[in-house]
Design a protein around this motif. Structure first.
Motif, PDB file in Angstrom:
ATOM      1  N   PHE A   1       0.596  -1.083   0.107  1.00 51.22           N
ATOM      2  CA  PHE A   1      -0.129  -0.045  -0.081  1.00 51.22           C
ATOM      3  C   PHE A   1       0.825   1.295   0.179  1.00 51.22           C
ATOM      4  N   GLY A   2       1.976   1.186   0.212  1.00 49.07           N
ATOM      5  CA  GLY A   2       2.962   2.196   0.085  1.00 49.07           C
ATOM      6  C   GLY A   2       2.923   3.138  -0.926  1.00 49.07           C
ATOM      7  N   PRO A   3       3.106   4.573  -0.855  1.00 50.95           N
ATOM      8  CA  PRO A   3       3.529   5.337   0.258  1.00 50.95           C
ATOM      9  C   PRO A   3       2.348   5.285   1.216  1.00 50.95           C
ATOM     10  N   ALA A   4       2.852   5.307   2.523  1.00 53.68           N
ATOM     11  CA  ALA A   4       1.564   5.266   3.441  1.00 53.68           C
ATOM     12  C   ALA A   4       2.340   6.077   4.858  1.00 53.68           C
ATOM     13  N   THR A   5       1.371   6.331   5.728  1.00 51.52           N
ATOM     14  CA  THR A   5       1.688   6.920   6.800  1.00 51.52           C
ATOM     15  C   THR A   5       1.633   5.967   7.979  1.00 51.52           C
ATOM     16  N   PRO A   6       2.341   6.258   9.386  1.00 52.02           N
ATOM     17  CA  PRO A   6       2.131   5.598  10.529  1.00 52.02           C
ATOM     18  C   PRO A   6       0.540   5.537  10.912  1.00 52.02           C
ATOM     19  N   ASP A   7       0.002   6.530  10.679  1.00 49.18           N
ATOM     20  CA  ASP A   7      -1.640   6.490  11.209  1.00 49.18           C
ATOM     21  C   ASP A   7      -2.245   5.400  10.320  1.00 49.18           C
ATOM     22  N   SER A   8      -2.354   5.644   8.901  1.00 51.85           N
ATOM     23  CA  SER A   8      -3.096   4.672   8.201  1.00 51.85           C
ATOM     24  C   SER A   8      -2.507   3.078   8.429  1.00 51.85           C
ATOM     25  N   PHE A   9      -1.160   3.079   8.890  1.00 48.50           N
ATOM     26  CA  PHE A   9      -0.701   1.719   9.143  1.00 48.50           C
ATOM     27  C   PHE A   9      -1.545   1.130  10.230  1.00 48.50           C
TER      28      PHE A   9
ATOM     29  N   LEU B   1      13.207   2.645   5.695  1.00 44.95           N
ATOM     30  CA  LEU B   1      12.296   3.504   5.124  1.00 44.95           C
ATOM     31  C   LEU B   1      12.690   4.684   4.214  1.00 44.95           C
ATOM     32  N   VAL B   2      12.131   5.182   3.161  1.00 46.04           N
ATOM     33  CA  VAL B   2      12.477   6.349   2.562  1.00 46.04           C
ATOM     34  C   VAL B   2      11.117   7.240   2.580  1.00 46.04           C
ATOM     35  N   PRO B   3      11.371   8.580   3.036  1.00 39.84           N
ATOM     36  CA  PRO B   3      10.452   9.484   2.947  1.00 39.84           C
ATOM     37  C   PRO B   3      10.248  10.149   1.563  1.00 39.84           C
ATOM     38  N   VAL B   4       8.853  10.324   1.039  1.00 38.01           N
ATOM     39  CA  VAL B   4       8.331  10.768   0.177  1.00 38.01           C
ATOM     40  C   VAL B   4       7.302  11.733   0.271  1.00 38.01           C
ATOM     41  N   VAL B   5       7.070  12.602  -0.680  1.00 42.81           N
ATOM     42  CA  VAL B   5       6.039  13.441  -0.528  1.00 42.81           C
ATOM     43  C   VAL B   5       4.839  13.172  -1.669  1.00 42.81           C
ATOM     44  N   THR B   6       3.786  12.958  -1.121  1.00 43.08           N
ATOM     45  CA  THR B   6       2.692  12.822  -1.865  1.00 43.08           C
ATOM     46  C   THR B   6       1.685  14.091  -2.128  1.00 43.08           C
ATOM     47  N   PRO B   7       0.694  14.120  -2.775  1.00 42.69           N
ATOM     48  CA  PRO B   7      -0.440  15.186  -3.023  1.00 42.69           C
ATOM     49  C   PRO B   7      -1.132  15.256  -1.585  1.00 42.69           C
ATOM     50  N   ILE B   8      -1.048  14.348  -0.788  1.00 47.25           N
ATOM     51  CA  ILE B   8      -1.846  14.757   0.604  1.00 47.25           C
ATOM     52  C   ILE B   8      -0.748  14.774   1.798  1.00 47.25           C
ATOM     53  N   GLY B   9       0.302  14.763   1.316  1.00 46.63           N
ATOM     54  CA  GLY B   9       1.427  14.976   2.612  1.00 46.63           C
ATOM     55  C   GLY B   9       2.850  14.128   2.329  1.00 46.63           C
ATOM     56  N   PRO B  10       3.559  14.269   3.589  1.00 47.52           N
ATOM     57  CA  PRO B  10       4.625  13.237   3.773  1.00 47.52           C
ATOM     58  C   PRO B  10       4.008  11.659   3.935  1.00 47.52           C
ATOM     59  N   ALA B  11       5.003  10.730   3.513  1.00 50.17           N
ATOM     60  CA  ALA B  11       4.602   9.293   3.753  1.00 50.17           C
ATOM     61  C   ALA B  11       5.800   8.702   3.597  1.00 50.17           C
ATOM     62  N   TRP B  12       5.995   7.319   3.616  1.00 51.48           N
ATOM     63  CA  TRP B  12       6.974   6.546   3.583  1.00 51.48           C
ATOM     64  C   TRP B  12       6.761   5.336   2.757  1.00 51.48           C
TER      65      TRP B  12
END
Length: 189
Positions: free
Chosen positions: A34-42, A64-75
């Motif tokens: 499901f990545g990119p994902a956030t700790p909260d979504s996990f 992990l690698v940080p990435v920027v998505t249209p809704i904010g930072p994720a990994w």
């Protein structure tokens, strides 16, 4: 083997995974699917405490690698980075994804990545049983449900005649044994 004795599947009991290791492996598998994902979504997806999501990602920091998505930072997983960066192959044709298909099994803000329009999100992720998703050339363009031999497709915008034919062919190819009639498509909207 002569049938006198059943073969032994395990000569030594399989190793037991500690809960902390299991949580890390679950997070790796979640990020891979499901990545990119956030700790909260996990945390929401895994049904664990909201504090456990960030703690798990912190424990995986080296992977992990940080990435920027249209809704904010994720990994994403570092091991998946090359695949994420690779240019996608264009998707062609129609697919009828069943309710709960992994492609759209997302939670919270992550759903905005797939469907920015709030009305479309509400139509796909209902408070009751989710419909299936109509995927056309790699984009979700509507929903579908089936009752008996009738598939009801609800597109969110007008579809070209060729696209409707593609959806109808996909419906006709659904592997549904025991139907007395061929599958037909009813268009709503």
């Amino acid at each position: 083997w002569d049938g006198a004795r059943a073969p032994t599947l395990w000569t030594v009991p399989p190793p037991r995974m500690r809960p902390a290791e299991a949580r890390l492996e679950l997070a790796r598998r979640y990020l891979h699917a499901f990545g990119p994902a956030t700790p909260d979504s996990f945390a929401t997806w895994a049904g664990i405490g909201q504090a456990d999501g960030p703690a798990t990602f912190a424990d995986l920091a080296g992977e992990l690698v940080p990435v920027v998505t249209p809704i904010g930072p994720a990994w994403i997983l570092a091991s998946d980075e090359a695949d994420v960066r690779r240019a996608p192959q264009p998707a062609r044709g129609a697919r009828l994804l069943p309710s709960g298909d992994t492609y759209f099994l997302l939670w919270g803000a992550d759903r905005e990545l797939l469907l920015p329009d709030p009305d479309q999100r509400a139509a796909l992720w209902t408070s009751r049983v989710w419909p299936g998703a109509v995927l056309l050339d790699g984009r979700i363009v509507g929903t579908w449900r089936r009752a008996g031999h009738v598939v009801t497709a609800t597109p969110w915008q007008p579809l070209a005649a060729a696209d409707r034919v593609s959806v109808e062919e996909e419906a006709a190819a659904l592997p549904l044994p025991g139907l007395a009639k061929a599958i037909g498509v009813r268009w709503e909207g």
